[in-house]
Design a protein around this motif. Structure first.
Motif, short mmCIF file in Angstrom:
data_model
loop_
_atom_site.label_atom_id
_atom_site.label_comp_id
_atom_site.label_asym_id
_atom_site.label_seq_id
_atom_site.Cartn_x
_atom_site.Cartn_y
_atom_site.Cartn_z
N VAL A 40 0.84 -1.20 0.00
CA VAL A 40 0.00 0.00 0.00
C VAL A 40 0.87 1.25 0.00
CG1 VAL A 40 -1.63 1.36 1.37
CG2 VAL A 40 -1.98 -1.10 1.07
N VAL A 41 1.91 1.26 0.84
CA VAL A 41 2.84 2.40 0.87
C VAL A 41 3.51 2.55 -0.49
CG1 VAL A 41 4.96 3.30 1.89
CG2 VAL A 41 3.22 2.25 3.35
N GLY A 42 3.91 1.42 -1.09
CA GLY A 42 4.53 1.47 -2.41
C GLY A 42 3.62 2.06 -3.46
N LEU A 43 2.35 1.68 -3.41
CA LEU A 43 1.38 2.22 -4.37
C LEU A 43 1.22 3.73 -4.20
CD1 LEU A 43 -1.39 -0.53 -4.28
CD2 LEU A 43 0.04 0.08 -6.23
N LEU A 44 1.24 4.19 -2.96
CA LEU A 44 1.13 5.62 -2.70
C LEU A 44 2.37 6.36 -3.20
CD1 LEU A 44 -0.41 5.59 0.90
CD2 LEU A 44 -1.58 6.05 -1.27
N LEU A 45 3.53 5.73 -3.06
CA LEU A 45 4.77 6.36 -3.51
C LEU A 45 4.84 6.43 -5.04
CD1 LEU A 45 7.40 4.78 -1.06
CD2 LEU A 45 6.49 7.11 -1.04
N VAL A 46 4.39 5.36 -5.70
CA VAL A 46 4.38 5.38 -7.16
C VAL A 46 3.45 6.47 -7.67
CG1 VAL A 46 3.82 4.07 -9.24
CG2 VAL A 46 5.02 2.96 -7.35
#
Length: 413
Positions: A40-46
């Protein structure tokens, strides 16, 4: 880069973390929740979500939403959400979130960036998981009912093997040195586990890889045929050396079924499936909610058929959405792969590996419940998602398959 590597490294531990507890939950469950959080954090960063990715994801997203939504109404009648319901829900969520992560990260970079990262992740998966198998095998090949002798469950190792076998055979098909040997090591691990389901899946995947290679490079196929024959010889010698264990596992057992005059052990599936079917018929359209199939099974615990279990828990609506999502991805990956090969774009083996993985999961789901295990869902979802998104940045996919997307700059490794 670590966003794509972490799920593969955690999956390499197979079910070993399940032997330890972090408070009221197992470490395996805690790692699953951690992976969802990281994704989820990765998706927000992308921060970029191409329309094509979302259009491919929506059937599966609806499936997860339906399974959880239906369960909100079922849980009060079951005395609250049990461990089976939570595990199933976490597995479905993890697969979907890793698909989105893989697709969005791959869509923001080129295949030349994605491939080294995936190779590194699968190298770590190979080293860690195969070392665990190597430690376990000297304790003796497991016979029927003796899976606990291994450091990690042989059945779990076999189910995980679907993903790396698919990856390495796709690499081997496209001439990557050493990929065939690594695929062979995983096949030997599957045979050592005595898993009938994954043995059949590995055989189908190998035959498909041979056919694809024959289609791509007939001359190279002929030159490499002796190496493939040598690998099959090694597997055959293993079977001969442990023929009594293999015979007992594959052709004997407490429930046998006649196929073409040959008696095959079904390990009680012919008893389990009618129980789940009869229970599912009480709510065939809407299902009974997450975990209801485990309750219906009683001492059997699992239905050993993913479609039957999803039908029981989510009804025709749930299983219909899941199958629709799988078929949509299969067709998309087939189109992408054929187009990438035809236009000589880099690393079409990414799509081929994802295609093999998804097909393997779909086949294994007929006689097993591998889709409920997080160490299978995380790497499989990541690889399939990465393959679906990998051509977006290069703007090289068929116009009929993808929407026009303006990609962001490539992510730094």
């Amino acid at each position: 880069m670590s966003l794509l590597v972490v799920p593969l490294v955690i999956a390499a531990l197979v079910d070993l973390p399940g032997d330890f507890r972090a408070g009221s939950i197992s470490v395996l469950g805690a790692l699953g929740a951690l992976q969802v959080l990281i994704a989820v954090v990765g998706l927000l960063l992308v921060g970029v979500y191409p329309r094509t990715v979302l259009s491919l994801f929506w059937p599966y997203g609806l499936f997860v939403a339906w399974m959880f939504g239906r369960s909100l109404f079922a849980w009060p009648f079951q005395g609250g959400p049990d461990q089976g319901a939570l595990q199933n829900g976490m597995a479905y969520t993890l697969f979907g979130i890793e698909f989105l992560l893989g697709a969005t990260v791959a869509a923001a970079a080129t295949s030349a960036w994605v491939m080294p990262v995936l190779r590194r992740g699968f190298f770590l998966l190979d080293v860690i998981a195969l070392v665990l198998v190597l430690i376990s095998v000297p304790q003796g090949l497991p016979g029927s009912g003796f899976d606990g002798e291994w450091l990690v469950s042989p059945r779990s190792v076999a189910l995980l093997a679907i993903v790396p076998i698919s990856w390495h055979l796709a690499q081997w098909t496209h001439g990557v040195k050493g990929a065939g040997l690594r695929a062979l090591l995983w096949v030997l691990a599957v045979f050592a586990s005595l898993s009938r389901t994954v043995t059949a899946v590995a055989t189908v995947t190998f035959l498909l890889a041979m056919l694809v290679q024959l289609w791509l490079t007939p001359g190279k196929f002929v030159r490499r045929a002796p190496l493939a024959a040598m690998g099959m010889l090694i597997v055959g010698l293993l079977i001969l050396s442990q023929q009594s264990a293999f015979y007992e596992r594959f052709f004997e057992g407490y429930t046998r079924y006649e196929v073409g005059g040959v008696s095959i052990s079904t390990s009680g599936r012919t008893k389990m499936w009618p129980i789940v079917f009869d229970s599912a018929m009480q709510h065939p359209i809407l299902g009974g909610g997450l975990g209801s199939s485990q309750i219906a099974m009683g001492e059997y615990i699992q239905a050993h058929n993913e479609y039957l279990r999803v039908w029981h828990d989510g009804g025709i609506i749930g299983v219909g959405l899941l199958v629709f999502a799988f078929i949509t991805w299969l067709l998309q990956l087939r189109r992408q792969y054929a187009w990438a090969v035809k236009t000589s774009h880099a690393h079409p083996e990414i799509e081929l590996a994802a295609l093999f993985t998804l097909l393997g999961i779909m086949l294994a789901a007929i006689t097993d419940n591998g889709f409920m295990y997080m160490f299978v869902d995380a790497p499989a979802g990541l690889l399939i998602g990465a393959a679906c998104g990998v051509r977006l940045f290069e703007d090289s996919a068929p116009a009929r398959s993808f929407a026009v997307v303006q990609p962001p700059p490539p992510l730094e490794a």
